[in-house]
Scaffold this active site. Structure first.
Site, PDB file in Angstrom:
ATOM      1  N   HIS A   1      -6.947  -5.816   2.041  1.00  0.00           N
ATOM      2  CA  HIS A   1      -5.813  -5.270   2.778  1.00  0.00           C
ATOM      3  C   HIS A   1      -5.278  -6.379   3.690  1.00  0.00           C
ATOM      4  CE1 HIS A   1      -6.841  -0.871   2.171  1.00  0.00           C
ATOM      5  NE2 HIS A   1      -8.030  -1.403   1.935  1.00  0.00           N
TER       6      HIS A   1
ATOM      7  N   ASP B   1       0.852  -1.192   0.000  1.00  0.00           N
ATOM      8  CA  ASP B   1       0.000   0.000   0.000  1.00  0.00           C
ATOM      9  C   ASP B   1       0.888   1.243   0.000  1.00  0.00           C
ATOM     10  OD1 ASP B   1      -3.230   0.529   0.990  1.00  0.00           O
ATOM     11  OD2 ASP B   1      -1.820   2.199   1.074  1.00  0.00           O
ATOM     12  N   ILE B   2       0.495   2.239  -0.783  1.00  0.00           N
ATOM     13  CA  ILE B   2       1.286   3.464  -0.928  1.00  0.00           C
ATOM     14  C   ILE B   2       1.246   4.301   0.349  1.00  0.00           C
ATOM     15  CG2 ILE B   2      -0.517   5.024  -1.818  1.00  0.00           C
ATOM     16  CD1 ILE B   2       1.437   5.794  -4.055  1.00  0.00           C
TER      17      ILE B   2
ATOM     18  N   ASN C   1     -12.819  -3.197   2.174  1.00  0.00           N
ATOM     19  CA  ASN C   1     -13.774  -2.109   2.359  1.00  0.00           C
ATOM     20  C   ASN C   1     -14.732  -2.088   1.174  1.00  0.00           C
ATOM     21  OD1 ASN C   1     -12.471  -1.261   4.726  1.00  0.00           O
ATOM     22  ND2 ASN C   1     -10.990  -0.063   3.558  1.00  0.00           N
TER      23      ASN C   1
ATOM     24  N   HIS D   1     -10.202  -5.208  -3.563  1.00  0.00           N
ATOM     25  CA  HIS D   1      -8.868  -5.430  -2.976  1.00  0.00           C
ATOM     26  C   HIS D   1      -9.001  -5.844  -1.529  1.00  0.00           C
ATOM     27  CE1 HIS D   1      -9.919  -1.155  -2.627  1.00  0.00           C
ATOM     28  NE2 HIS D   1      -9.286  -1.149  -1.460  1.00  0.00           N
TER      29      HIS D   1
HETATM   30  P1  AMP Z   1      -9.681   1.452   0.177  1.00  0.00           P
HETATM   31  O1  AMP Z   1      -9.800   2.750   0.921  1.00  0.00           O
HETATM   32  O2  AMP Z   1     -10.113   0.256   0.941  1.00  0.00           O
HETATM   33  O3  AMP Z   1     -10.336   1.548  -1.184  1.00  0.00           O
HETATM   34  O4  AMP Z   1      -8.138   1.225  -0.034  1.00  0.00           O
HETATM   35  C1  AMP Z   1      -7.432   1.765  -1.087  1.00  0.00           C
HETATM   36  C2  AMP Z   1      -5.978   1.704  -0.691  1.00  0.00           C
HETATM   37  O5  AMP Z   1      -5.209   1.858  -1.847  1.00  0.00           O
HETATM   38  C3  AMP Z   1      -5.551   2.803   0.283  1.00  0.00           C
HETATM   39  O6  AMP Z   1      -5.026   2.189   1.452  1.00  0.00           O
HETATM   40  C4  AMP Z   1      -4.481   3.575  -0.508  1.00  0.00           C
HETATM   41  O7  AMP Z   1      -3.422   4.003   0.311  1.00  0.00           O
HETATM   42  C5  AMP Z   1      -4.042   2.547  -1.516  1.00  0.00           C
HETATM   43  N1  AMP Z   1      -3.521   3.058  -2.785  1.00  0.00           N
HETATM   44  C6  AMP Z   1      -4.072   3.993  -3.586  1.00  0.00           C
HETATM   45  N2  AMP Z   1      -3.332   4.153  -4.691  1.00  0.00           N
HETATM   46  C7  AMP Z   1      -2.299   3.283  -4.597  1.00  0.00           C
HETATM   47  C8  AMP Z   1      -1.192   2.963  -5.426  1.00  0.00           C
HETATM   48  N3  AMP Z   1      -0.972   3.571  -6.602  1.00  0.00           N
HETATM   49  N4  AMP Z   1      -0.325   2.010  -5.005  1.00  0.00           N
HETATM   50  C9  AMP Z   1      -0.515   1.387  -3.821  1.00  0.00           C
HETATM   51  N5  AMP Z   1      -1.542   1.640  -3.009  1.00  0.00           N
HETATM   52  C10 AMP Z   1      -2.426   2.583  -3.375  1.00  0.00           C
END
Ligand code: AMP
Length: 114
Positions: free
Chosen positions: A102, A30-31, A87, A100
């Site tokens: 986590h 995760d970024i 989520n 996705h």
């Molecule tokens: P959600 O809020 O459950 O939709 O989670 C989306 C997740 O994606 C968040 O934890 C972000 O930090 C992560 N995220 C968004 N863009 C990227 C990316 N380019 N690379 C890795 N993680 C990302």
């Protein structure tokens, strides 16, 4: 469905370092990590969220959970424990509309979440 950054990652169109990949799923960091280890496991197939899956997706969902366990083991989380979360929609806090999971670990996680 609308394409997302995760769609591009799933198709191998970005520079993201993958911690795992096979023909059905990919996993990457995760970024914006919320724990010492914070991985995301996504299907290559385009699915918005758990709300969209059907009976035909049963095997894929099982596979995604197996990948979560595999990458958690790979990251050394098995002994301490970890959490797998997905989520769904607005109240669920979903911000990227490509299914996705986590995988969070490396510290004691609070409950209930937010
Ligand atoms: P959600 O809020 O459950 O939709 O989670 C989306 C997740 O994606 C968040 O934890 C972000 O930090 C992560 N995220 C968004 N863009 C990227 C990316 N380019 N690379 C890795 N993680 C990302």
């Amino acid at each position: 469905m609308t394409d997302t950054i995760f769609g591009a990652i799933a198709r191998g169109e970005t520079e993201v370092e993958l911690v795992f990949q096979d023909e059905r799923a990919v996993a990457f960091r995760d970024i914006s990590p919320q724990a010492p280890v914070h991985l995301l496991v996504i299907p290559r197939q385009s699915l918005v969220s758990l709300a969209e899956v059907g009976e035909n997706d049963t095997e894929l969902l099982g596979h995604l959970l197996q990948v979560c366990a595999r990458v958690a083991r790979q990251e050394g989380l098995e002994d301490g424990g970890y959490r797998v979360v997905t989520n769904v929609g607005g109240d669920g806090g979903q911000s990227v509309f490509h299914l996705h999971l986590h995988v969070l670990g490396g510290r004691a996680l609070g409950w209930p979440p937010g």
